[in-house]
Scaffold this active site. Structure first.
Site, PDB file in Angstrom:
ATOM      1  N   LYS A  69      32.240  82.824   7.129  1.00 25.32           N
ATOM      2  CA  LYS A  69      30.878  83.345   6.882  1.00 25.32           C
ATOM      3  C   LYS A  69      29.786  82.572   7.633  1.00 25.32           C
ATOM      4  O   LYS A  69      28.619  82.588   7.253  1.00 25.32           O
ATOM      5  CB  LYS A  69      30.539  83.360   5.367  1.00 25.32           C
ATOM      6  CG  LYS A  69      31.540  84.143   4.563  1.00 25.32           C
ATOM      7  CD  LYS A  69      31.604  85.577   5.001  1.00 25.32           C
ATOM      8  CE  LYS A  69      32.986  86.011   5.317  1.00 25.32           C
ATOM      9  NZ  LYS A  69      33.071  87.200   6.157  1.00 25.32           N
ATOM     10  N   GLY A  71      29.506  83.068  11.006  1.00 23.97           N
ATOM     11  CA  GLY A  71      29.270  83.788  12.258  1.00 23.97           C
ATOM     12  C   GLY A  71      30.493  83.831  13.158  1.00 23.97           C
ATOM     13  O   GLY A  71      30.365  84.033  14.378  1.00 23.97           O
ATOM     14  N   HIS A 135      39.894  78.226  10.960  1.00 26.53           N
ATOM     15  CA  HIS A 135      38.965  77.677   9.964  1.00 26.53           C
ATOM     16  C   HIS A 135      39.358  76.251   9.595  1.00 26.53           C
ATOM     17  O   HIS A 135      38.757  75.643   8.719  1.00 26.53           O
ATOM     18  CB  HIS A 135      38.963  78.538   8.697  1.00 26.53           C
ATOM     19  CG  HIS A 135      38.315  79.887   8.871  1.00 26.53           C
ATOM     20  ND1 HIS A 135      37.137  80.070   9.564  1.00 26.53           N
ATOM     21  CD2 HIS A 135      38.668  81.123   8.419  1.00 26.53           C
ATOM     22  CE1 HIS A 135      36.803  81.357   9.533  1.00 26.53           C
ATOM     23  NE2 HIS A 135      37.717  82.015   8.859  1.00 26.53           N
ATOM     24  N   SER A 166      26.500  84.632   1.855  1.00 31.44           N
ATOM     25  CA  SER A 166      27.331  85.562   2.614  1.00 31.44           C
ATOM     26  C   SER A 166      28.747  85.597   2.032  1.00 31.44           C
ATOM     27  O   SER A 166      29.340  86.667   1.844  1.00 31.44           O
ATOM     28  CB  SER A 166      27.359  85.131   4.086  1.00 31.44           C
ATOM     29  OG  SER A 166      28.145  86.008   4.846  1.00 31.44           O
ATOM     30  N   TYR A 220      24.452  79.103  14.227  1.00 31.67           N
ATOM     31  CA  TYR A 220      24.181  80.534  14.024  1.00 31.67           C
ATOM     32  C   TYR A 220      22.684  80.841  14.219  1.00 31.67           C
ATOM     33  O   TYR A 220      22.314  81.773  14.935  1.00 31.67           O
ATOM     34  CB  TYR A 220      24.629  80.907  12.604  1.00 31.67           C
ATOM     35  CG  TYR A 220      24.449  82.353  12.216  1.00 31.67           C
ATOM     36  CD1 TYR A 220      25.436  83.293  12.492  1.00 31.67           C
ATOM     37  CD2 TYR A 220      23.295  82.775  11.541  1.00 31.67           C
ATOM     38  CE1 TYR A 220      25.283  84.618  12.115  1.00 31.67           C
ATOM     39  CE2 TYR A 220      23.137  84.091  11.163  1.00 31.67           C
ATOM     40  CZ  TYR A 220      24.124  85.010  11.450  1.00 31.67           C
ATOM     41  OH  TYR A 220      23.961  86.330  11.075  1.00 31.67           O
TER      42      TYR A 220
END
Ligand code: A3P
Length: 320
Positions: A69, A71, A135, A166, A220
């Site tokens: 979350k 980007g 991740h 988000s 981001y």
């Protein structure tokens, strides 16, 4: 590798530590504490396989790293469009990103390698330079990525409050009764996907300071503010800088337009279910803005998370 029980994964831990970890993890369904990081349970077999050598690096590999979350989808689109621009001119009506979700263009390593040897066969089939995403916190990366001079990492960081909002909206699509207050509390204690948030940011921030030629740290909010400059930075970093002729022809602006939130969200492919992952393609596109946290968080929550981040990142100059 197939992990049947969590203990099989962490054989070296002593029993009491493992027991306490499991008790805590049980309160956070879907999350698993592994080597100090909170991973989605489904990523763990892939992470273990990657760490144990299933991933065979190739010169020129580029790994896109992020917390969920922050980007990732946008970075995948921008990096893919930039690196493949000779084969696929960004203004062309047949561009892959017009018919494929960015996650179908750039594989997610944790899920790919959950398939064991098949993962590497799929990676092998990719043309060089290969693009992939993770991740994983920096500390969990295998040496074949972390210490490999032939492998570059592009990290995207986002304002943690917006990231959590988000994440909550995303999670609610699948777990409708997940309260934001619970998710927030867990995150403040470090238990967010790929968290603790601060460790994830710090790991890549420090690596980008130590080896700026190997780790690029993007934000981001900065890409929102000046997408052209950030795409140029990305292209220079992967050693595919835009030529003056490309700049004059508007190639950078074409890439930015192709990957813009409105364009991507409006595509038919991004309105339907995904092909590679369990999440529908539409779930990756919500508002695409900075500052949405103000619509959801109390000032007290915001101050609390800000204070934690400040404390954890203190002493760093400049701050991430
Ligand atoms: P919001 O939920 O705040 O709108 P990830 O790709 O890491 O899962 O992150 C998803 C977030 O990035 C969502 O944020 C999503 O809307 C936003 N996003 C996706 N594509 C984007 C794009 N092309 N431009 C800007 N933001 C984008």
């Amino acid at each position: 590798l197939v992990a049947t029980t969590p203990n099989e994964l962490d054989g070296e831990e002593d029993d009491s530590a493992a027991a306490s970890e499991l008790t805590t993890a049980a309160k956070r369904p879907g999350l698993r504490l592994y080597q100090g990081a909170w991973l989605a349970q489904v990523w763990v077999p892939g992470v273990v396989a990657i760490q144990q050598g299933s991933f065979v690096p190739r010169r020129g590999d580029v790994v896109l790293a992020s917390q969920p979350k922050c980007g990732t989808t946008w970075l995948k689109a921008l990096a893919f469009a930039t690196m493949a621009r000779v084969a696929y001119p960004p203004a062309h009506a047949g561009h892959p990103l017009l018919r494929l979700n960015p996650h179908d263009c750039v594989p997610f390593m944790e899920m790919l390698f959950a398939d064991g040897a098949l993962g590497n066969r799929k990676m092998d089939a990719l043309p060089s330079p290969r693009l992939m995403s993770t991740h994983m916190p920096h500390a969990l990366l295998p040496a074949s990525i972390r210490d490999n001079p032939d492998c570059k990492i592009i990290y995207i960081c986002r304002e943690p409050k917006d990231m959590l909002i988000s994440l909550w909206h995303f999670t609610r699509r699948f777990v409708p009764d997940r309260a934001f207050s619970d998710m927030f509390e867990d995150a403040c204690q470090g238990a967010s996907f790929a968290g603790p948030i601060w460790d994830h940011v710090l790991g890549y921030w420090n690596a980008s300071k130590d080896s700026p030629e190997r780790v690029l740290f993007l934000r981001y909010e900065e890409i929102l503010r000046d997408p052209v400059e950030n795409v140029k930075k990305l292209a220079r970093f992967v050693q595919q800088p835009f030529s003056p002729a490309e700049e004059a022809a508007g190639v950078i602006k074409d890439i930015v337009r192709l990957c813009s939130f409105d364009r991507m969200k409006g595509l038919e492919v991004n309105k339907k279910a995904g092909s590679n992952y369990v999440f529908p393609n539409s779930s990756y596109f919500r508002r695409g803005e900075a500052g949405d946290w103000t619509n959801h968080m109390t000032p007290e929550m915001a101050q609390r998370l800000d204070a934690i981040m400040e404390e954890k990142l203190q002493g760093l100059s400049p701050m991430p």
